[in-house]
Design an enzyme around this catalytic site. Structure first.
Site: not given
Length: 570
Positions: A144, A301, A303, A305
């Site tokens: 993340s 960010d 990834d 999400d």
């Protein structure tokens, strides 16, 4: 230290396949502290997967710890599903593509058909692939928003949400039985690809996802009409293609992308912490905003999400917090769906326990039920799945957590920054057509519902000593809870680990899963919640205050932060 040295010697005796690991192992020789940190325990597979520093050792992210986790997960899948298949995706982090292939190799060797994205893709698109391709599991390789030295591994169930608590515990049992070197099955990647045991996910799945996201639009022509000027940064992650594509489809034409952060780069050289919650990650985007006069800055960010935002207001750029954006989005969605006549019967919004109570006030104004869950979007996804099981998933109108994660529809089971980016731009355009900025709209919410303020304290506790220190802090708060904080009486204490609420000398049960979280409810509507992070070596303190005006809320916030900093010994 004895266990660490035993593990270190065992790794030295093996012929490691990754040259980076071979070199790192040699470099550890004679460094007792480094050996201990790398080998003193197995990297823990928590309630959703792995997360750790990339490197050699049992307590690090590497091909062997990834293989071990995947072998255990394979054993769990094969024990519970017939003709199983799994989806795999990865982000831009160091070795993410390698780890994704290792996951695919182990799955395929265990008779689990694999659907793998051809290139890096966001976390919500992994959730979509699991659901779209009728998989019984999924794996997303990502850490993340953590610093570049980290990588991670998220495991998903057949509903497209991260594994629930029960399945996580069962999977952990399988993983713990696997010998990291001798107990793992692997196969040749290229051969498995030729034989169809591993298949690349077709572009049609991506197209279906984008089409479904676009269906969440509530004012389709707003972006075309308003002429919104946008600066966007994917922070060197996975959002670059899908976010720009969805905004293009919405008719947003004036988009400037931060060039230094446009392409995938796991080193994140422009910001040490690629987290849109922090201003440091937005600096280059804000600079480009100043140069272009953009109305809005979006930052997703690695990834994709989570999404962070800054808004041009009276000539200056104002950062919008996760709580504030969640409140804005909920208000916009409820306002528009009411106007369009598309509000479902008995609507539900879902938020985490550390999320602003402003949501409760907004939801109440529209007769929307608020469901509170533990921290982590997996619990929001779980609630959507429970609704789906009753044929009531359309009751869900919005879910979010204060850490910049949002989802407006039940089509996936994880937070979705592609969806959120689209809605934020649409919402900003909708209000721009009314000569309002999002700051104007937010101030309107405060005038209507009261001045809420929410913020965090983050205390880093690295390594084994840090884990012990966090455990001692939580134990002390349980054994010696404060009776007042910053002059405010503690009206109730909630120990989510014991699932008990203590108030007025009485104990009442809490209907949430056990979790190492403590909440103190204070007089006048303020609260303090403390929890060790499940994904970072940090203890987090969530401070929520309510007052008649901003000055009063800020004063109380500062006093509560000072109290907790002192109480925890920082």
């Amino acid at each position: 230290m004895e266990n660490a040295m035993k593990n270190f010697q065992a790794w030295k005796a093996m012929q490691l396949e990754d040259d980076d690991l071979v070199n790192e192992l040699k470099a550890l020789e004679g460094d007792q502290d480094a050996i201990f940190e790398s080998f003193y325990k197995d990297l823990e597979f928590g309630t959703g997967g792995l997360r750790g520093i990339i490197g050699v050792g049992t307590n690090r992210m590497n091909i062997y710890t990834v293989r071990k986790a995947t072998q255990g997960l394979s054993d769990f899948i094969n024990a519970n599903y017939q003709n199983p298949c799994a989806a795999v995706s990865y982000d831009s982090r160091i070795k993410s593509d390698l780890f994704a292939k290792e996951v695919a190799r182990v799955f395929a060797a265990n008779g689990i058909n694999v659907h793998l994205y051809k290139e890096l893709m966001p976390t919500p698109m992994l959730s979509w692939a699991v659901r779209c391709l009728n998989c019984c599991a999924g794996v997303m390789i990502t850490a993340s928003h953590n610093p570049s030295k980290y990588n991670g591994y998220k495991a998903y169930g057949p509903d497209g949400a991260q594994l629930n608590l029960e399945d996580s515990q069962t999977a952990i049992g399988y993983i713990e039985k696997v010998d990291i070197f001798k107990g793992v099955k692997t196969c040749d990647f290229d051969k498995a690809l030729q034989e169809g045991k591993i298949q690349y996910i077709p572009d049609s799945v991506i197209e279906e996802y984008l089409t479904r996201v676009q269906q969440e639009s509530l004012t389709p022509d707003a972006c075309q009409k308003a002429g919104l000027k946008l600066v966007y940064t994917p922070l060197n992650g996975t959002g670059n293609k899908p976010v720009r594509e969805i905004l293009k489809r919405m008719g947003l034409k004036d988009i400037q992308v931060v060039k230094e952060q446009e392409m995938p780069d796991g080193n994140f050289t422009t910001c040490s912490y690629p987290n849109p919650e922090f201003k440091e990650a937005l600096e280059l985007g804000l600079k480009l905003c100043e140069q272009t006069g953009a109305d809005l800055l979006l930052a997703t960010d690695p990834d994709c999400d989570r999404v962070g935002t800054a808004v041009r207001h009276n000539g200056e750029y104002v950062l919008i917090s996760g709580n504030e954006m969640g409140a804005l989005l909920l208000s916009y969605i409820l306002e528009r769906r009411t106007a369009l006549g598309t509000m479902p019967q008995d609507p539900i919004t879902i938020k985490t326990i550390v999320t602003t109570p402003l949501i409760d006030a907004i939801a109440s104004a529209y007769n929307v039920q608020v469901v509170n869950v533990l921290t982590g979007f997996k619990f929001i996804g779980e609630q959507i799945t429970l609704l789906e099981a009753k044929g009531e998933e359309n009751r869900y109108v919005f879910g979010f957590e204060e850490s910049y994660g949002y989802l407006s529809g039940p089509y996936v089971r994880d937070k979705d920054a592609v969806n959120a980016s689209m809605l934020i731009c649409e919402m900003a355009s909708f209000y721009k057509l009314q000569n309002k900025t999002l700051v104007d709209v937010l101030n309107g919410l405060y005038e209507r519902f009261g001045r809420f303020l929410a913020s965090q304290l983050n205390f880093t506790c690295e390594g084994a000593a840090g884990m012990q220190k966090m455990a001692q802090m939580m134990d002390d708060l349980r054994q010696n809870p404060p009776k007042e904080m910053a002059g405010l009486a503690v009206e109730a204490m909630v120990d989510y680990e014991k699932q008990v609420r203590y108030q007025n000398g009485e104990q009442t049960p809490v209907a949430l899963p056990s979790s190492n979280v403590i909440e103190f409810d204070l007089e006048k509507g303020s609260s303090v919640i403390i929890r060790p992070s499940g994904t970072e070596p940090k203890i987090k303190v969530y401070v929520s205050t309510r007052a008649q005006d901003l000055a009063g809320a800020q004063k109380l916030e500062g006093e509560l932060k000072a109290f907790m900093t002192s109480r925890l010994g920082f």
